[in-house]
Write a protein that holds these residues in place. Structure first.
Motif, PDB file in Angstrom:
ATOM      1  N   ASN A  87      40.024  30.285  48.244  1.00 55.59           N
ATOM      2  CA  ASN A  87      41.210  30.877  47.635  1.00 55.59           C
ATOM      3  C   ASN A  87      42.450  30.327  48.340  1.00 55.59           C
ATOM      4  O   ASN A  87      42.346  29.421  49.166  1.00 55.59           O
ATOM      5  CB  ASN A  87      41.144  32.413  47.657  1.00 55.59           C
ATOM      6  CG  ASN A  87      41.040  32.986  49.050  1.00 55.59           C
ATOM      7  OD1 ASN A  87      41.366  32.325  50.032  1.00 55.59           O
ATOM      8  ND2 ASN A  87      40.593  34.219  49.140  1.00 55.59           N
ATOM      9  N   ASP A 132      41.630  36.711  43.267  1.00 61.27           N
ATOM     10  CA  ASP A 132      42.995  36.269  43.538  1.00 61.27           C
ATOM     11  C   ASP A 132      43.551  35.413  42.398  1.00 61.27           C
ATOM     12  O   ASP A 132      44.735  35.502  42.068  1.00 61.27           O
ATOM     13  CB  ASP A 132      43.074  35.495  44.855  1.00 61.27           C
ATOM     14  CG  ASP A 132      42.911  36.396  46.079  1.00 61.27           C
ATOM     15  OD1 ASP A 132      42.769  37.624  45.915  1.00 61.27           O
ATOM     16  OD2 ASP A 132      42.934  35.867  47.201  1.00 61.27           O
ATOM     17  N   GLU A 133      42.704  34.596  41.782  1.00 61.14           N
ATOM     18  CA  GLU A 133      43.144  33.794  40.636  1.00 61.14           C
ATOM     19  C   GLU A 133      43.509  34.702  39.458  1.00 61.14           C
ATOM     20  O   GLU A 133      44.509  34.469  38.777  1.00 61.14           O
ATOM     21  CB  GLU A 133      42.042  32.807  40.224  1.00 61.14           C
ATOM     22  CG  GLU A 133      41.829  31.699  41.227  1.00 61.14           C
ATOM     23  CD  GLU A 133      40.564  30.898  41.001  1.00 61.14           C
ATOM     24  OE1 GLU A 133      40.402  29.863  41.672  1.00 61.14           O
ATOM     25  OE2 GLU A 133      39.717  31.288  40.163  1.00 61.14           O
ATOM     26  N   LYS A 167      38.085  32.381  31.081  1.00 60.87           N
ATOM     27  CA  LYS A 167      37.836  31.262  31.996  1.00 60.87           C
ATOM     28  C   LYS A 167      36.448  30.672  31.788  1.00 60.87           C
ATOM     29  O   LYS A 167      36.100  29.656  32.392  1.00 60.87           O
ATOM     30  CB  LYS A 167      38.006  31.705  33.453  1.00 60.87           C
ATOM     31  CG  LYS A 167      39.428  32.090  33.810  1.00 60.87           C
ATOM     32  CD  LYS A 167      40.398  30.963  33.559  1.00 60.87           C
ATOM     33  CE  LYS A 167      40.877  30.382  34.847  1.00 60.87           C
ATOM     34  NZ  LYS A 167      41.715  29.209  34.664  1.00 60.87           N
ATOM     35  N   ALA A 199      36.582  32.834  37.559  1.00 56.60           N
ATOM     36  CA  ALA A 199      37.814  33.070  38.301  1.00 56.60           C
ATOM     37  C   ALA A 199      37.530  33.959  39.505  1.00 56.60           C
ATOM     38  O   ALA A 199      36.656  34.826  39.447  1.00 56.60           O
ATOM     39  CB  ALA A 199      38.859  33.733  37.414  1.00 56.60           C
ATOM     40  N   THR A 200      38.268  33.720  40.572  1.00 60.29           N
ATOM     41  CA  THR A 200      38.221  34.614  41.726  1.00 60.29           C
ATOM     42  C   THR A 200      39.178  35.772  41.458  1.00 60.29           C
ATOM     43  O   THR A 200      40.046  35.693  40.579  1.00 60.29           O
ATOM     44  CB  THR A 200      38.650  33.897  43.021  1.00 60.29           C
ATOM     45  OG1 THR A 200      40.042  33.556  42.920  1.00 60.29           O
ATOM     46  CG2 THR A 200      37.809  32.651  43.279  1.00 60.29           C
ATOM     47  N   SER A 254      46.939  41.333  44.302  1.00 66.81           N
ATOM     48  CA  SER A 254      45.483  41.263  44.485  1.00 66.81           C
ATOM     49  C   SER A 254      44.935  42.622  44.908  1.00 66.81           C
ATOM     50  O   SER A 254      43.773  42.935  44.654  1.00 66.81           O
ATOM     51  CB  SER A 254      45.115  40.184  45.503  1.00 66.81           C
ATOM     52  OG  SER A 254      45.716  40.452  46.747  1.00 66.81           O
ATOM     53  N   ASP A 292      46.838  36.324  40.184  1.00 66.67           N
ATOM     54  CA  ASP A 292      47.921  35.358  39.979  1.00 66.67           C
ATOM     55  C   ASP A 292      48.216  35.168  38.487  1.00 66.67           C
ATOM     56  O   ASP A 292      49.375  35.177  38.077  1.00 66.67           O
ATOM     57  CB  ASP A 292      47.554  34.023  40.635  1.00 66.67           C
ATOM     58  CG  ASP A 292      48.697  33.034  40.625  1.00 66.67           C
ATOM     59  OD1 ASP A 292      49.813  33.409  41.039  1.00 66.67           O
ATOM     60  OD2 ASP A 292      48.475  31.881  40.192  1.00 66.67           O
ATOM     61  N   LEU A 293      47.181  35.012  37.684  1.00 65.06           N
ATOM     62  CA  LEU A 293      47.358  34.806  36.247  1.00 65.06           C
ATOM     63  C   LEU A 293      47.985  36.026  35.562  1.00 65.06           C
ATOM     64  O   LEU A 293      48.745  35.883  34.612  1.00 65.06           O
ATOM     65  CB  LEU A 293      46.030  34.462  35.586  1.00 65.06           C
ATOM     66  CG  LEU A 293      45.507  33.061  35.900  1.00 65.06           C
ATOM     67  CD1 LEU A 293      44.049  32.926  35.473  1.00 65.06           C
ATOM     68  CD2 LEU A 293      46.364  32.009  35.200  1.00 65.06           C
TER      69      LEU A 293
END
Length: 110
Positions: free
Chosen positions: A85, A51-52, A43, A48-49, A61, A55-56
């Motif tokens: 988020n 949570d991101e 990234k 990125a967080t 989480s 998700d990816l």
């Protein structure tokens, strides 16, 4: 074999359920931690967080956040900013740390 300690291995509170959870994830934690690091590295400066990243990777989480914290405590990633988020709360944005980058150059003799 040498037993690794936190943050190089999952940590736990002194509660039976916490200890059990740490033991269950221990075997795959290095792999998950590497995947988390790679997502953050890919990234770039956008970061990125947690949570991101989850998700990816298609992971919970609850699996990813502790690995992010371990990487942060290992000084491999650092907090850059905050952004909202999915739940509209502020979350830290992580990027590869300058210390980690410098260590990589040092190890290569650059």
């Amino acid at each position: 074999m040498v037993e690794k300690s936190y943050p190089y291995s999952p940590g736990s509170q002194k509660v039976d359920t916490s200890v059990e959870a740490a033991e269950l994830i221990k075997k795959g934690a290095d792999t998950i931690r590497a995947k988390v690091f790679n997502v953050i590295a890919n990234k770039g400066n956008f970061g990125a967080t947690a949570d991101e990243v989850a998700d990816l990777l298609g992971l919970s989480s609850f699996t990813v956040r502790p690995r992010v914290t371990e990487l942060y405590k290992q000084d491999k990633i650092e907090r850059k900013d905050k952004r909202k988020n999915a739940s509209k709360r502020s979350a830290y944005v992580y990027v590869v740390s300058k210390t980690h980058i410098n260590n990589q150059y040092t190890q290569k003799g650059i």
